[in-house]
Design a protein around this motif. Structure first.
Motif, mmCIF file in Angstrom:
data_model
loop_
_atom_site.group_PDB
_atom_site.id
_atom_site.type_symbol
_atom_site.label_atom_id
_atom_site.label_comp_id
_atom_site.label_asym_id
_atom_site.label_seq_id
_atom_site.Cartn_x
_atom_site.Cartn_y
_atom_site.Cartn_z
ATOM 1 N N VAL A 209 0.833 -1.201 0.000
ATOM 2 C CA VAL A 209 0.000 0.000 0.000
ATOM 3 C C VAL A 209 0.868 1.251 0.000
ATOM 4 O O VAL A 209 2.048 1.223 0.383
ATOM 5 N N ALA A 210 0.266 2.325 -0.449
ATOM 6 C CA ALA A 210 0.901 3.633 -0.427
ATOM 7 C C ALA A 210 -0.200 4.674 -0.268
ATOM 8 O O ALA A 210 -1.391 4.357 -0.382
ATOM 9 N N THR A 211 0.205 5.883 0.011
ATOM 10 C CA THR A 211 -0.764 6.977 0.060
ATOM 11 C C THR A 211 -0.184 8.142 -0.717
ATOM 12 O O THR A 211 1.039 8.323 -0.779
ATOM 13 N N GLU A 212 -1.071 8.917 -1.330
ATOM 14 C CA GLU A 212 -0.581 10.056 -2.102
ATOM 15 C C GLU A 212 -1.577 11.195 -2.070
ATOM 16 O O GLU A 212 -2.777 11.003 -1.854
ATOM 17 N N GLU A 213 -1.054 12.389 -2.305
ATOM 18 C CA GLU A 213 -1.909 13.563 -2.372
ATOM 19 C C GLU A 213 -2.686 13.548 -3.676
ATOM 20 O O GLU A 213 -2.354 12.814 -4.619
ATOM 21 N N SER A 214 -3.700 14.388 -3.733
ATOM 22 C CA SER A 214 -4.581 14.382 -4.893
ATOM 23 C C SER A 214 -3.813 14.677 -6.177
ATOM 24 O O SER A 214 -4.158 14.168 -7.242
ATOM 25 N N GLY A 215 -2.752 15.461 -6.082
ATOM 26 C CA GLY A 215 -1.963 15.782 -7.266
ATOM 27 C C GLY A 215 -0.963 14.708 -7.648
ATOM 28 O O GLY A 215 -0.249 14.853 -8.641
ATOM 29 N N GLY A 216 -0.868 13.623 -6.868
ATOM 30 C CA GLY A 216 -0.001 12.504 -7.214
ATOM 31 C C GLY A 216 1.270 12.411 -6.392
ATOM 32 O O GLY A 216 2.018 11.442 -6.514
ATOM 33 N N ARG A 217 1.534 13.371 -5.520
ATOM 34 C CA ARG A 217 2.747 13.325 -4.700
ATOM 35 C C ARG A 217 2.613 12.237 -3.640
ATOM 36 O O ARG A 217 1.691 12.260 -2.822
ATOM 37 N N ARG A 218 3.529 11.278 -3.650
ATOM 38 C CA ARG A 218 3.490 10.178 -2.700
ATOM 39 C C ARG A 218 3.916 10.642 -1.308
ATOM 40 O O ARG A 218 4.857 11.433 -1.165
ATOM 41 N N ASP A 219 3.233 10.134 -0.287
ATOM 42 C CA ASP A 219 3.666 10.363 1.085
ATOM 43 C C ASP A 219 4.822 9.413 1.396
ATOM 44 O O ASP A 219 4.911 8.321 0.824
ATOM 45 N N PRO A 220 5.692 9.811 2.321
ATOM 46 C CA PRO A 220 6.839 8.956 2.653
ATOM 47 C C PRO A 220 6.426 7.789 3.546
ATOM 48 O O PRO A 220 6.617 7.815 4.761
ATOM 49 N N LEU A 221 5.857 6.770 2.937
ATOM 50 C CA LEU A 221 5.311 5.641 3.685
ATOM 51 C C LEU A 221 5.983 4.352 3.247
ATOM 52 O O LEU A 221 6.109 4.082 2.056
ATOM 53 N N LYS A 222 6.426 3.565 4.212
ATOM 54 C CA LYS A 222 7.004 2.251 3.930
ATOM 55 C C LYS A 222 5.940 1.195 4.199
ATOM 56 O O LYS A 222 5.333 1.178 5.267
ATOM 57 N N SER A 223 5.746 0.295 3.250
ATOM 58 C CA SER A 223 4.724 -0.717 3.407
ATOM 59 C C SER A 223 5.296 -2.092 3.107
ATOM 60 O O SER A 223 6.053 -2.256 2.142
ATOM 61 N N PRO A 224 4.932 -3.086 3.913
ATOM 62 C CA PRO A 224 5.345 -4.453 3.582
ATOM 63 C C PRO A 224 4.488 -5.000 2.441
ATOM 64 O O PRO A 224 3.429 -4.460 2.134
ATOM 65 N N ILE A 225 4.952 -6.077 1.817
ATOM 66 C CA ILE A 225 4.105 -6.796 0.867
ATOM 67 C C ILE A 225 3.301 -7.825 1.653
ATOM 68 O O ILE A 225 3.846 -8.560 2.481
ATOM 69 N N SER A 226 2.029 -7.838 1.391
ATOM 70 C CA SER A 226 1.138 -8.785 2.059
ATOM 71 C C SER A 226 0.410 -9.578 0.984
ATOM 72 O O SER A 226 0.598 -9.333 -0.215
ATOM 73 N N LYS A 227 -0.424 -10.520 1.413
ATOM 74 C CA LYS A 227 -1.207 -11.256 0.426
ATOM 75 C C LYS A 227 -2.611 -11.524 0.951
ATOM 76 O O LYS A 227 -2.866 -11.472 2.164
ATOM 77 N N PHE A 228 -3.509 -11.784 0.037
ATOM 78 C CA PHE A 228 -4.855 -12.220 0.401
ATOM 79 C C PHE A 228 -5.340 -13.198 -0.657
ATOM 80 O O PHE A 228 -4.829 -13.220 -1.784
ATOM 81 N N ILE A 229 -6.318 -13.980 -0.242
ATOM 82 C CA ILE A 229 -6.889 -14.977 -1.151
ATOM 83 C C ILE A 229 -8.364 -14.649 -1.337
ATOM 84 O O ILE A 229 -9.103 -14.507 -0.353
#
Lengths: 161, 588
Positions: free
Chosen positions: A117-137
Motif C-alpha cells: 500500500v501507499a498513500t498520495e496527495e490528490s496531485g499525485g505526490r506520494r507520502d513517505p510511507l514504507k509498506s510491507p508486501i502482504s497477500k490475500f486470497i
C-alpha cells in the motif's frame, strides 16, 4: 401612534430580513505535511467477494491536500505487482490518524494476490510511507468474507520493502 | 415620522401603478400532456400537488409585492452611484419577486420557487414527487429533469468553480454537477439562477431574451429600475412575435437548432443579456439574505452559548466530527482534537461554518429507477425527446460537465477537460445545513412523523436522514452486486442490502464502513436537526405549506414501499461514456 410604531417596526423587521448575511467562507488551506508517515494499523482485508476486495489500513495523518488517495499495488506474483487500484478519501484535519480504504475490483475468485500500500496527495505526490508486501486470497464464486474484519484476517505480511 | 410615511406612500403609488402595465398578455395555451411514463411512475396526486404549490408560490409573490411597495424612498448618491440605506433591501426584494413569479416560465405556470419552497429549505416542495419521480415536472407537463432540486440555502456562499492546484481538486460552483461556474459574473449562485428558466425540462423559456421580455411585462418594472437604473428594463425593440416564441417551450422542433429564436438587433441582444445578468444577480441577493440563508439554527445559537445541546445532539456532534468523520467534508469550522474538559478555543477555519467543503465526491449511490428522466425516451407533441438514451444514461456529474457533455452545459475552461476522468461520478458536497428543514406542521423528515417526505442526494434514492447516515455507515458492509429492487431474499434494501453504485469510478472511501451503532446513527440525525434555521428567529414562510403530512412506518425503511425493480441496464450510452477523455476505467 401605536399603529405608526407597529408599521415602523414591521418595516425594520423586513429590512433586517433582506440584509445580506455573513461574508463568504474561504476554502480552507491544506494542512502541513507530516514529516514521517507510518502505518499504525496494518493493511487488512475489510471485505472480500469473488471479484472485489476492500483493503484498509491506518496511518498517522499525513497532512497535505485534504483529498488523498489510498493506493494498492497488486498482482499474482509478489515480484511483479503490476496493477494499481486507487480510491479517494478526505483527510480530516482535526484527526490524528487517517484510515485509508481501497476498492480492488475485477479480481479472480480463489486466487492469491500480493500487494503493498501507499498513500498520495490528490496531485499525485506520494507520502513517505514504507509498506510491507502482504497477500490475500479471494473467496470462491459467490462467496464472501464479510465486512467485520478481525485484524489481519486473510492477510499475511511476507516481506518488508 | 409623518413625513417619512407620506414619502413612502408617494413612492409606493407609482410602484403599484406601474405594476398593472403590460400584465394583460394572454396566458399561453398548454400543449397536450406528455406522459411517456409506465403506470405508477407519476404520483397520483401530481396535478393537485403542482396546483397546491402554485397557489403557495403566488401567495408569497403577493407578499413580496407588498414588501416592494413598502420600501423606503430610494436615494441614489455618490460615485459610484449607490442606493443609500436601502440598496440591499431593494435588490433582495426584487430577487424575491423574481423567484416567486410564475410568469418566468414558458407557459406561465411555474416559478423558480415551484421546485424550491422555504419550508423545504428551498428544496423540493412535493412529498409524493420526492418519494417517487424525484425530478420535478416542468412548465410543459410532464417533462421532468433528472435530479433532485438542490436547496438554495447558503448556495450564494459557494465560490466560483476553480481547480485548486495545491489541493489538486475542484472547489465551488453551483448545481450537483458544478455546471454553474460563476466564471462570468463571479457568482455561481447568480449564474445558477439563469439555468432553470431556460431548461427545456424546467421553466422552458426558449431564449434568454424571454427573461427581459417577461420582466418588461411584469408587475415590478419599477423596482427593477429602482435597483438597476432608470431605463434599464425598457427600450428593447422586441419583435411582435416575441410572446408567441417565449410561450413555446424550449426544445420545440419548430426552433430547429436556434438558441436565439427571438430576433433582436445586436444592440438589443446585448441589452437583453445585461437584463438576464441582473436577473441572476437579483435572485442571488435574495438567496443570500436572511430570508433564505439565515444562520439562525440551534447550532448557531450553540456557538454563541445561547443553546445547550441535548445529550443526544451533543453525542451526535461528537460523532459527526469524530467516529463518523462527517466533518471531513461537511466542515463545521471547529477543532476536533479536544480532550474531556477542554474548552474549544480552536482557530476555526471558517468563522461561519457552512458544513460543506465546496468540493465534489462520488458517494456511490445506486441508480434510482424511479427517476422520471429514464422514461422520457419518446418525443412530446412539440417534437422534443428529453432523454433518447433511456436507461443507457449514466450520471457522471462533474465529469460530464467538464466534457461539455450530454445534459449538462458548456465547460468554459478548456484546461479542465483532461480532469474529467478524475471527476466522473462526483457530485457537489451539499451543505448539511437545513437538510432536516420541514414545514411547521410536520416538522421532521423522519418516519413515523408526522413527517415531510424529502429525497436526499442527487437522485433522491435516500428518503430519510436515518437512511442517509446508515448508508454512509454501512455501504460497504452490506454491498450486493445487484441493482435497486433486486436485493436477495432475506435482506431488506437500505437496511442490510445496498445495491451497487451507479458509477464506481472515483468512489469515495472515507465512508462506507464507519462502525456506528444504531443509536449512534440516531444521534448523528439528532445533531443534523440542530442545523435547521429558525431557532433563534422564526424562518420566513416556514408555515406556507398547505399540503398533507405523512405518518407511520420507520425511518429505516421509509419509502421502501415505492421501490421498483431496475430493468436490465443497457450499456452506458455513447452520448455519455464515449466522449473524450474517456472514463477510466470504462463504465459498463
Amino acid at each position: 401612534m401605536n399603529r405608526l410604531i407597529l408599521t415602523l417596526a414591521m418595516t425594520a423587521t423586513m429590512a433586517a430580513l433582506f440584509l445580506p448575511n455573513r461574508a463568504a467562507a474561504q476554502v480552507p488551506p491544506p494542512a502541513k505535511r507530516a514529516k514521517h508517515v507510518r502505518i499504525v494499523e496494518a493493511p487488512q482485508v475489510e471485505m472480500s467477494t469473488d471479484h472485489l476486495t476492500i483493503i484498509r489500513w491506518t496511518t498517522n495523518n499525513p497532512g497535505g491536500s485534504d483529498e488523498h488517495y489510498g493506493v494498492v499495488q497488486y498482482g499474482t506474483d509478489p515480484k511483479d505487482l503490476n496493477k494499481t487500484a486507487k480510491s479517494p478519501i478526505r483527510l480530516n484535519q482535526g484527526h490524528a490518524h487517517t484510515t485509508f480504504r481501497v476498492r480492488v475490483d475485477d479480481l479472480e475468485p480463489q486466487t492469491t494476490y500480493y500487494y503493498r500500500v501507499a498513500t498520495e496527495e490528490s496531485g499525485g505526490r506520494r507520502d513517505p510511507l514504507k509498506s510491507p508486501i502482504s497477500k490475500f486470497i479471494t473467496p470462491g464464486p459467490g462467496e464472501r468474507i464479510p465486512a467485520s474484519p478481525q485484524r489481519g484476517r486473510g492477510v499475511q505480511p511476507i516481506a518488508r520493502q | 415620522m409623518k413625513v417619512l410615511l407620506q414619502t413612502c406612500a408617494v413612492v409606493a403609488v407609482p410602484l403599484l401603478l406601474v405594476s398593472c402595465s403590460g400584465a394583460n398578455a394572454a396566458d399561453p395555451a398548454s400543449p397536450p400532456t406528455y406522459n411517456p411514463y409506465p403506470s405508477g411512475i407519476l404520483p397520483a396526486d401530481v396535478e393537485s400537488e403542482t396546483a397546491r404549490v402554485q397557489s403557495e408560490v403566488q401567495s408569497i409573490f403577493q407578499q413580496a409585492l407588498a414588501e416592494a411597495n413598502a420600501l423606503p424612498p430610494a436615494t441614489v448618491t455618490g460615485q459610484p452611484p449607490t442606493q443609500q440605506g436601502s440598496g440591499y433591501q431593494s435588490i433582495a426584494t426584487l430577487g424575491k419577486l423574481m423567484n416567486f413569479d410564475v410568469n418566468m416560465s414558458a407557459l406561465k405556470n411555474m416559478a423558480c420557487a415551484s421546485c424550491h419552497m422555504p419550508y423545504a429549505g428551498f428544496g423540493g416542495p412535493i412529498p409524493s414527487v420526492n418519494l417517487t419521480m424525484i425530478a420535478y415536472p416542468g412548465t410543459y407537463h410532464f417533462r421532468a429533469g433528472k435530479r433532485t432540486p438542490p436547496r438554495y440555502t447558503y448556495s450564494p456562499f459557494f465560490p466560483a468553480l476553480a481547480y485548486d492546484d495545491t489541493a489538486a481538486a475542484f472547489f465551488g460552483g453551483n448545481f450537483w454537477d458544478g455546471r454553474s461556474t460563476g466564471y462570468l459574473l463571479q457568482s455561481p449562485d447568480a449564474e445558477q439562477a439563469q439555468h432553470p428558466p431556460l431548461d427545456s425540462q424546467e421553466m422552458g423559456l426558449p431564449d434568454s431574451a424571454c427573461i427581459a421580455w417577461r420582466l418588461s411585462q411584469s408587475q415590478y418594472v419599477a423596482i427593477f429600475e429602482r435597483v438597476w437604473g432608470a431605463g434599464s428594463l425598457t427600450g428593447i425593440n422586441f419583435p411582435s412575435n416575441t410572446e408567441q416564441i417565449c410561450s413555446t417551450p424550449a426544445g420545440a422542433a419548430s426552433f430547429g437548432t436556434s438558441v436565439t429564436p427571438v430576433n433582436l438587433s445586436p444592440t438589443d441582444r446585448n441589452r437583453a443579456n445585461v437584463i438576464f445578468d441582473h436577473w441572476g444577480q437579483s435572485i442571488s441577493a435574495f438567496e443570500k439574505s436572511k430570508q433564505v440563508s439565515a444562520f439562525t439554527s440551534k447550532f448557531d445559537a450553540y456557538l454563541e452559548n445561547q443553546y445547550t445541546m441535548t445529550s443526544d445532539e451533543l453525542a451526535g456532534y461528537n460523532l459527526f466530527k469524530g467516529k463518523g468523520n462527517c466533518n471531513s467534508c461537511h466542515l463545521d469550522g471547529r477543532g476536533t482534537t479536544l480532550t474531556p474538559g477542554q474548552t474549544d478555543n480552536s482557530t476555526a477555519a471558517q468563522a461561519n461554518p457552512l458544513f460543506t467543503c465546496f468540493g465534489y465526491t462520488n458517494e456511490g449511490l445506486p441508480l434510482n429507477p424511479r427517476d422520471a428522466f429514464y422514461y422520457q425516451t419518446t418525443p412530446d407533441a412539440l417534437g422534443f425527446t428529453p432523454n433518447p438514451d433511456g436507461f443507457g444514461y449514466r450520471d457522471l456529474a462533474l465529469g460530464t460537465f467538464l466534457r461539455s457533455g450530454y445534459g449538462s452545459a458548456p465547460n468554459p475552461n478548456a484546461e479542465w477537460i483532461p480532469l474529467a476522468p478524475k471527476s466522473d461520478g462526483r457530485f457537489q458536497v451539499a451543505t448539511a445545513r437545513n437538510a432536516a428543514m420541514a414545514p411547521s406542521q410536520c416538522p421532521t423528515t423522519e418516519a413515523p412523523g408526522p413527517y415531510f417526505q424529502k429525497g436526499f442526494f442527487h437522485n433522491g434514492y435516500i428518503k430519510s436522514l436515518k437512511q442517509l447516515v446508515h448508508f454512509y455507515n454501512t455501504r460497504d458492509v452490506f454491498p450486493f452486486a445487484v441493482t435497486s429492487g433486486h436485493c436477495p431474499a432475506g435482506t431488506t434494501e437500505k437496511v442490510d442490502c445496498w445495491p451497487m453504485p451507479e458509477v464506481t469510478n472515483n468512489l469515495d472511501m472515507t465512508t462506507g464502513k464507519l462502525g456506528l451503532t444504531d443509536q449512534e446513527e440516531n444521534q448523528i440525525v439528532a445533531f443534523l436537526q440542530t442545523l435547521t434555521d429558525g431557532y433563534t428567529t422564526p424562518y420566513p414562510n416556514i408555515d406556507s405549506f398547505t399540503g398533507q403530512c405523512t405518518t407511520g412506518g420507520t425511518a429505516s425503511t421509509q419509502g421502501n414501499e415505492t421501490l421498483i425493480p431496475t430493468p436490465p441496464l443497457p450499456p452506458c450510452s455513447s452520448n455519455v461514456c464515449a466522449i473524450a477523455p474517456f472514463p477510466n476505467p470504462a463504465i459498463p
